[in-house]
Design a protein around this motif. Sequence first.
Motif, short mmCIF file in Angstrom:
data_model
loop_
_atom_site.label_atom_id
_atom_site.label_comp_id
_atom_site.label_asym_id
_atom_site.label_seq_id
_atom_site.Cartn_x
_atom_site.Cartn_y
_atom_site.Cartn_z
N GLY A 18 11.71 -15.37 -29.86
CA GLY A 18 10.30 -15.86 -29.96
C GLY A 18 10.01 -16.88 -29.37
N MET A 19 11.05 -17.94 -29.56
CA MET A 19 10.67 -19.61 -28.90
C MET A 19 10.89 -19.21 -27.51
SD MET A 19 12.52 -21.70 -31.77
CE MET A 19 12.97 -22.99 -30.77
N THR A 20 12.19 -18.65 -26.97
CA THR A 20 12.33 -18.34 -25.59
C THR A 20 11.05 -17.71 -24.91
OG1 THR A 20 14.57 -18.48 -25.96
CG2 THR A 20 13.86 -17.58 -23.90
N LEU A 21 10.79 -16.77 -25.47
CA LEU A 21 9.71 -15.95 -24.73
C LEU A 21 8.23 -16.74 -24.75
CD1 LEU A 21 8.67 -13.38 -23.73
CD2 LEU A 21 8.06 -12.48 -26.17
N GLU A 22 8.05 -17.55 -25.87
CA GLU A 22 6.90 -18.46 -25.68
C GLU A 22 6.89 -19.60 -24.60
OE1 GLU A 22 3.10 -20.02 -27.84
OE2 GLU A 22 4.79 -19.74 -29.31
N GLU A 23 8.16 -20.24 -24.56
CA GLU A 23 8.20 -21.08 -23.30
C GLU A 23 8.22 -20.23 -22.01
OE1 GLU A 23 12.20 -22.82 -23.85
OE2 GLU A 23 11.81 -23.44 -25.84
N THR A 24 8.51 -19.14 -21.90
CA THR A 24 8.37 -18.50 -20.64
C THR A 24 7.02 -18.25 -20.40
OG1 THR A 24 10.78 -17.33 -20.77
CG2 THR A 24 9.31 -16.17 -19.36
N LEU A 25 6.39 -17.62 -21.18
CA LEU A 25 4.72 -17.35 -21.17
C LEU A 25 4.07 -18.48 -20.86
CD1 LEU A 25 4.45 -14.36 -23.76
CD2 LEU A 25 4.63 -14.20 -21.31
N HIS A 26 4.55 -19.47 -21.54
CA HIS A 26 3.54 -20.72 -21.52
C HIS A 26 3.61 -21.32 -19.99
CE1 HIS A 26 1.70 -24.21 -22.91
NE2 HIS A 26 2.38 -25.25 -22.19
N GLY A 27 4.55 -21.06 -19.34
CA GLY A 27 5.12 -21.49 -17.81
C GLY A 27 4.18 -20.90 -17.04
N GLY A 28 3.63 -19.76 -17.42
CA GLY A 28 2.64 -18.92 -16.70
C GLY A 28 3.32 -18.22 -15.40
N GLY A 29 3.04 -17.23 -14.96
CA GLY A 29 3.76 -16.28 -13.78
C GLY A 29 4.29 -15.17 -14.12
N VAL A 30 4.04 -14.64 -15.45
CA VAL A 30 4.36 -13.34 -15.89
C VAL A 30 3.54 -12.38 -15.52
CG1 VAL A 30 5.39 -12.13 -17.86
CG2 VAL A 30 6.20 -14.50 -17.77
N ARG A 31 3.74 -11.39 -15.09
CA ARG A 31 2.68 -10.35 -14.59
C ARG A 31 2.59 -9.22 -15.62
NH1 ARG A 31 3.30 -7.22 -8.82
NH2 ARG A 31 1.55 -5.60 -9.33
N ARG A 32 3.83 -8.96 -16.28
CA ARG A 32 3.58 -7.94 -17.30
C ARG A 32 4.99 -7.88 -18.14
NH1 ARG A 32 1.28 -2.85 -17.80
NH2 ARG A 32 0.22 -3.33 -15.97
N ILE A 33 4.70 -7.65 -19.27
CA ILE A 33 6.12 -7.70 -20.30
C ILE A 33 6.29 -6.19 -20.46
CG2 ILE A 33 6.95 -8.24 -22.46
CD1 ILE A 33 5.00 -10.50 -22.54
N LEU A 34 7.46 -5.87 -20.51
CA LEU A 34 7.86 -4.62 -20.74
C LEU A 34 9.03 -4.54 -21.88
CD1 LEU A 34 8.31 -3.67 -16.98
CD2 LEU A 34 6.54 -2.78 -18.52
N TYR A 35 9.05 -3.57 -22.81
CA TYR A 35 10.16 -3.89 -23.89
C TYR A 35 10.61 -2.45 -24.16
CZ TYR A 35 6.32 -2.72 -27.09
OH TYR A 35 5.05 -2.05 -27.81
N GLU A 36 11.83 -2.30 -24.76
CA GLU A 36 12.18 -1.03 -25.26
C GLU A 36 11.71 -0.72 -26.46
OE1 GLU A 36 16.41 0.58 -25.15
OE2 GLU A 36 16.34 -0.46 -27.17
N THR A 37 10.86 0.27 -26.90
CA THR A 37 10.44 0.69 -28.10
C THR A 37 11.56 0.96 -29.28
OG1 THR A 37 10.37 3.22 -27.48
CG2 THR A 37 8.45 1.67 -26.87
N PHE A 38 10.91 1.13 -30.35
CA PHE A 38 11.72 1.21 -31.60
C PHE A 38 11.06 1.98 -32.76
CE2 PHE A 38 13.09 0.13 -36.05
CZ PHE A 38 14.49 0.45 -35.88
N LYS A 39 11.65 3.05 -33.11
CA LYS A 39 11.05 4.01 -34.06
C LYS A 39 12.10 4.12 -35.11
CE LYS A 39 8.71 6.30 -30.66
NZ LYS A 39 8.53 7.38 -29.50
N VAL A 40 11.44 4.34 -36.43
CA VAL A 40 12.16 4.65 -37.47
C VAL A 40 12.36 6.14 -37.89
CG1 VAL A 40 12.54 4.05 -39.89
CG2 VAL A 40 11.67 2.36 -38.52
N PHE A 41 13.36 6.56 -37.82
CA PHE A 41 13.69 8.17 -38.06
C PHE A 41 14.09 8.40 -39.56
CE2 PHE A 41 13.83 7.66 -33.52
CZ PHE A 41 12.98 8.63 -33.10
N GLY A 42 13.89 9.41 -40.31
CA GLY A 42 14.27 9.73 -41.29
C GLY A 42 15.68 9.96 -41.59
#
Length: 138
Positions: free
Chosen positions: A36-60
Amino acid sequence: MTFLVLDPGETTGLAEFDDAGSVFKVTQISGVTSCGMTLEETLHGGGVRRILYETFKVFGNVNLTGSDVPAAKVIGIIEYLALKYNVPCEGIDPKYKRIGYAWSGKRPPSNHSKSHGPDAEALGEYWLRKNGVKDINA
């Protein structure tokens, strides 16, 4: 402007791509709070066009007894910071990692502890080609 791709979890993989779809950073971050801290530092610096992330689902059929589900926590942080910094954010199903590896001509590391950064890169390779940022044959 860059594309930031994350493979969330207790160890989060991070890959950054430029506007042409060339990867220039692949790393791993240990711990939910550190991510979270690294991501905030990166975003605070500006210049990020889009964030993509791997989804997570809980299966029974998957036993998560005793888990505090770090991937879900990191996804919450990603979505919150994307809203805070007004950066478009999109999830990618994990099944597309395999295609990303194939299209990039790379293979996943055999050591799982070193796979998070390369997995984020593979997801980025898939999404960037699928969405016309990068040529499928590049």
